[in-house]
Write a protein that holds these residues in place. Structure first.
Motif, PDB file in Angstrom:
ATOM      1  N   ALA A  45       0.639  -1.087   0.349  1.00 22.36           N
ATOM      2  CA  ALA A  45      -0.007  -0.203  -0.389  1.00 22.36           C
ATOM      3  C   ALA A  45       0.720   1.101   0.191  1.00 22.36           C
ATOM      4  N   PRO A  61     -11.175   0.716   3.150  1.00 19.18           N
ATOM      5  CA  PRO A  61     -10.131   1.569   4.134  1.00 19.18           C
ATOM      6  C   PRO A  61     -10.476   3.403   3.409  1.00 19.18           C
ATOM      7  N   ILE A  72      -7.311   5.357   3.076  1.00 25.75           N
ATOM      8  CA  ILE A  72      -6.097   4.985   0.502  1.00 25.75           C
ATOM      9  C   ILE A  72      -7.376   5.289  -0.040  1.00 25.75           C
ATOM     10  N   ILE A 122      -7.041  -2.464   5.949  1.00 27.08           N
ATOM     11  CA  ILE A 122      -6.049  -1.939   4.856  1.00 27.08           C
ATOM     12  C   ILE A 122      -5.380  -3.307   4.114  1.00 27.08           C
ATOM     13  N   MET A 165      -1.483   6.921   0.522  1.00 29.87           N
ATOM     14  CA  MET A 165      -2.042   6.534   1.716  1.00 29.87           C
ATOM     15  C   MET A 165      -1.915   8.109   2.199  1.00 29.87           C
TER      16      MET A 165
END
Length: 445
Positions: free
Chosen positions: A42, A218, A221, A348, A363
């Motif tokens: 991520a 989420p 993100i 995430i 992010m």
């Protein structure tokens, strides 16, 4: 993502740059790999940038061969840092290009040697407002488009006119967060000081105590356009870095305003929470009708015993659903940041595990993001027994909503509290308006 302050018309004071590679002192072997968690992936479009300034006493007698030799020995401890990105076969992963991992193949770390026509004092005086990173930290560090050949880390050594030296670090966030990056560079300093026998590596990883999974996407993100094998997102805005030094006096002023003059309450408030609330409120005024209602908060995880490389910071979100942020009471925002955080790490991890589209995400800057680096040991790096006269960290690859980093300020001999450095990474058309608001309302400029 547009790199901050990389206008080609900018005057360059750094010259005679040389690029080389340092590899581990011993062969790691072909069968060693460093797996990447979903949380690591991520972060793949983000890059950490650190800069350390040392005076001439620290640099006295220090040559590039000394700096490289210590790194040569040290990379044996961190084989993944010298590795390169690889992907699993499609048949193993089921996705386009396969899942990324790091092959520890001893390809090495890139080292830049350069000279600067300014003194350190001149640089800090003239460039302090833009966070000091341009020209002193390798600015073209991006993973790809040839992932198999792209270095994960660049280290730049720049000698100044005064005899001082700076150490610039460009670190791929996929390796670990800022606390991992500072740990890496600090322990290299111990090797440089020939105290390697006394170095203790970080402990093994504890199990994360994630909250129970919740079936939702989420909010910390954000999906971006696919990047393929060139790990750089393209933002709509040109991002700019501005660095603000909050002296102990200015910090105490903010704490007093937040606590409405209560000495007892002021002592309980955390500087990071107050600084974040002030900037959130001020930026809400700048953005007017599009004020940020949700912010992301990143902090160190005190329950996590770190291994050498890890993205282990706590990632939480805070929502001001029923508040007009620009008009809210400052203490109310402080309490939201301190007490109403929702941990999204498990979300995430699970979301990216189940994302069959294999999309790309950011992010930092997906929401307005506040990063608590108050505990980062950015002044622990030593050269010749001397600590930096100034150190700072920033991020590259920040999305349009922006990010704010709160770090330790330069050590002061005259105050019990050293103050804080605050790095604002925002769309360039917002920076001056925010500075005006912080000056008018909070006397910070």
């Amino acid at each position: 993502m547009v790199s901050p302050n990389t206008d080609s018309s900018e005057t360059s004071f750094v010259y005679d740059s040389k690029l080389s590679t340092v590899v581990p002192a011993s062969i790691t072997g072909d069968d060693k790999f460093h797996g990447l968690r979903n949380l690591d992936l991520a972060m793949k479009l983000h890059y950490i940038r650190g800069i350390y300034f040392f005076d001439k006493d620290a640099a006295n007698g220090m040559e590039i061969k000394d700096l490289k030799k210590s790194m040569f020995e040290y990379l044996k401890i961190y084989p993944a840092v010298s590795g390169r990105i690889r992907r699993t076969d499609d048949s193993e992963d089921g996705g386009s290009g396969g899942r990324a991992f790091i092959r520890c193949n001893d390809s090495g770390v890139r080292v830049v040697e350069a000279k600067c026509s300014k003194t350190i004092d001149q640089w800090l005086r003239d460039c302090s407002g833009v966070a000091n990173f341009d020209q002193l930290v390798y600015g073209r560090h991006v993973l790809g488009p040839d992932l198999g050949f792209a270095p994960l880390v660049f280290v730049q050594f720049t000698w100044f006119k005064c005899g001082g030296i700076s150490v610039g670090l460009s670190w791929s966030h996929i390796l670990g967060d800022t606390f991992s990056a500072t740990d890496f560079i600090n322990k290299w300093g111990q090797i440089l000081a020939e105290h390697s026998r006394h170095i203790e590596l970080p402990g093994t990883k504890n199990d994360y105590k994630f909250p129970s999974a919740i079936a939702k996407i989420p909010v910390s993100i954000k999906m971006v356009d696919p990047v393929g094998d060139y790990w750089l997102a393209i933002s709509k805005s040109k991002m700019q870095i501005h660095s603000l030094h909050l002296t102990a006096e200015k910090l105490n002023h903010l704490l007093s305003k937040a606590s409405q003059g209560s000495i007892e309450l002021s002592a309980k408030l955390k500087p990071f929470d107050v600084i974040s609330a002030v900037i959130w409120k001020s930026l809400a005024k700048v953005r007017s009708e599009s004020e940020p209602k949700i912010v992301t908060i990143c902090r160190n995880d005190p329950s996590f015993v770190r291994k050498p490389l890890s993205n282990s910071q706590v990632i939480t979100t805070v929502e001001a659903a029923n508040l007009n942020v620009s008009e809210a009471n400052l203490l109310e925002l402080v309490n939201l940041i301190a007490e109403k955080q929702e941990d999204e790490r498990r979300l995430i991890e699970e979301f990216m595990e189940n994302d069959k589209s294999k999309s790309d995400y950011i992010m930092y800057g997906a929401n307005l993001t506040f990063v608590d680096l108050e505990e980062a040991k950015i002044y622990d790096l030593e050269i010749n027994g001397h600590k930096p006269v100034f150190a700072n960290y920033s991020l590259n690859g920040v999305g349009d909503e922006g990010a704010v980093l709160v770090l330790p300020g330069p050590p002061s001999n005259n105050a019990k509290e050293d103050g804080r450095m605050v790095n604002l990474i925002l769309p360039e058309n917002e920076v001056e308006d925010l500075k005006d608001e912080l000056r008018k309302e909070w006397s910070l400029f």
